[in-house]
Design an enzyme around this catalytic site. Structure first.
Site, PDB file in Angstrom:
ATOM      1  N   LYS A  54       1.080  -1.185  -0.085  1.00 24.96           N
ATOM      2  CA  LYS A  54      -0.097   0.175  -0.087  1.00 24.96           C
ATOM      3  C   LYS A  54       0.956   1.349  -0.037  1.00 24.96           C
ATOM      4  O   LYS A  54       0.776   2.191  -0.917  1.00 24.96           O
ATOM      5  CB  LYS A  54      -0.798  -0.164   1.153  1.00 24.96           C
ATOM      6  CG  LYS A  54      -2.132  -0.832   1.044  1.00 24.96           C
ATOM      7  CD  LYS A  54      -2.878  -1.070   2.380  1.00 24.96           C
ATOM      8  CE  LYS A  54      -4.028  -2.191   2.201  1.00 24.96           C
ATOM      9  NZ  LYS A  54      -4.549  -2.785   3.564  1.00 24.96           N
ATOM     10  N   GLN A  98      -4.679  -1.108   9.606  1.00 26.45           N
ATOM     11  CA  GLN A  98      -4.521  -2.599   9.120  1.00 26.45           C
ATOM     12  C   GLN A  98      -5.575  -3.497  10.018  1.00 26.45           C
ATOM     13  O   GLN A  98      -5.060  -3.799  11.191  1.00 26.45           O
ATOM     14  CB  GLN A  98      -3.258  -2.990   8.887  1.00 26.45           C
ATOM     15  CG  GLN A  98      -3.141  -4.274   8.023  1.00 26.45           C
ATOM     16  CD  GLN A  98      -3.515  -4.313   6.541  1.00 26.45           C
ATOM     17  OE1 GLN A  98      -3.414  -3.528   5.788  1.00 26.45           O
ATOM     18  NE2 GLN A  98      -4.263  -5.571   6.318  1.00 26.45           N
ATOM     19  N   ASP A 121     -11.090   2.974   3.997  1.00 28.64           N
ATOM     20  CA  ASP A 121     -11.450   1.734   4.074  1.00 28.64           C
ATOM     21  C   ASP A 121     -13.019   1.799   4.152  1.00 28.64           C
ATOM     22  O   ASP A 121     -13.523   0.662   3.669  1.00 28.64           O
ATOM     23  CB  ASP A 121     -11.005   1.029   5.485  1.00 28.64           C
ATOM     24  CG  ASP A 121      -9.995   0.054   4.989  1.00 28.64           C
ATOM     25  OD1 ASP A 121      -9.822  -0.223   3.938  1.00 28.64           O
ATOM     26  OD2 ASP A 121      -9.251  -0.290   5.863  1.00 28.64           O
TER      27      ASP A 121
END
Ligand code: NDP
Length: 296
Positions: A54, A98, A121
């Protein structure tokens, strides 16, 4: 019949190039650089790989990237304090924590502490609610990538019969909302669905997000259907480690009209959509026009 392969790798490269083009323009015209902060707690090897990849993709798109690596034993309060600092930092447009987090940390509490406008997200309850009510939201990356591929392949999805197998908050449920938003007739199937084969055979669009290697065989696929395989399963075959989806690709590709492969289908689109979401968050925070085709 042999299905058209929907090449997620190639499509993701196009999306990333498009994001990079907008980032360069944003920078030149407004002196603004989108920035993404990724927070990793602990040293889960799979998460390490995702976070590295990422970060690399963010920099390649011309954006700022920050990684916050915290030890596994980090106290929940310290993680929440970091989120608070990132929320307040105007250079940070996107925050990604994460998952999974270590067991002593309440993931819902942490995700809901992120400023919804920076929640790239799309897991914050405000974004879930906005998506569910058809309002402008930050949309989870994996289903957004699936939607982009479907729109690219079909144009309009209106009136199509869509079946999603899997009802997770990360993939299944937001996918269903997006398909409903594009006027599909949507069914969400799961482990308690009766006669799953018959339900799948109804689908013009079949999205598999289960996490069980090759569980959907070709004879569950309606001839000519579009199959989106979200599953990522590591198996051993012929003495080698392999990555396979939730769909039995060989038999499904003989029946479907189009299908995403694993690897090289949905996976690459997820990171591309994370970049797209960071760009979108940046444009919204500065009151600038959002790039077309990169949001739901
Ligand atoms: P979850 O484990 O959270 O959800 C799985 C879903 O599948 C559940 O709703 C479960 O039903 C359902 N299910 C399980 N067994 C069956 C069965 N026998 N028949 C029908 N439904 C079943 O998984 P995720 O949604 O997080 O992920 C799904 C897959 O997608 C995984 O392989 C994951 O690795 C992959 N993935 C890929 C991404 C990418 O970038 N390509 C990103 C995210 C995930 P129930 O609710 O009843 O238990």
């Amino acid at each position: 019949m042999t299905a058209t392969i929907i090449d997620g790798k190639e499509f993701a490269a196009r999306v990333r190039a498009e994001v990079a083009r907008h980032v360069a323009r944003l920078n030149a015209d407004h002196g603004v650089t989108p920035g993404l902060s990724v927070v990793l707690v602990g040293a889960d090897p799979a998460s390490e790989v995702y976070v590295r990849s990422k970060g690399r993709s963010t920099v390649e798109a011309g954006m700022n990237s920050w990684e916050h690596r915290l030890p596994a034993e980090t106290a929940e309060a310290d993680l929440l304090a970091l989120i608070g600092r990132l929320n307040a930092d105007p250079a940070v447009h996107g925050i990604l924590v994460q998952l999974p987090l270590p067991g002593h940390i309440d993931s819902d509490l942490v995700i809901n502490a992120i400023d919804p406008a920076k929640d790239v997200d799309g897991f914050h309850i405000s974004n879930v609610g906005l998506l569910g009510t058809g309002q402008k939201a930050m949309v989870p990356c994996t289903p957004l990538g699936c939607l982009m591929m479907l729109r690219d392949h079909h144009g309009s999805l209106a009136g199509m019969e869509a079946v999603g197998v899997g009802r997770s908050n990360i993939v299944g449920k937001p996918m269903a909302q997006l398909l409903l938003g594009d006027s599909c007739t949507v069914t969400i199937a799961h482990s308690r669905t009766r006669d799953l084969a018959a339900v799948c055979r109804r689908a013009d669009i079949l999205v598999a997000a289960v996490g069980r290697a090759e569980m959907i065989p070709g004879d569950w696929v309606k001839p000519g259907a579009t199959v989106i395989d979200v599953g990522i399963n590591r198996i051993e075959r012929d003495g080698r480690q392999r990555l396979v989806g939730d769909v039995d690709f060989a038999s499904a590709a003989r029946v479907a009209g189009a299908i995403t492969p694993v690897p090289g289908g949905v996976g690459p689109m997820t990171i591309a959509c994370l970049l797209a979401n960071t760009l979108t968050a940046c444009c919204r925070s500065h009151g600038l026009e959002e790039p077309e085709g990169l949001t739901a």
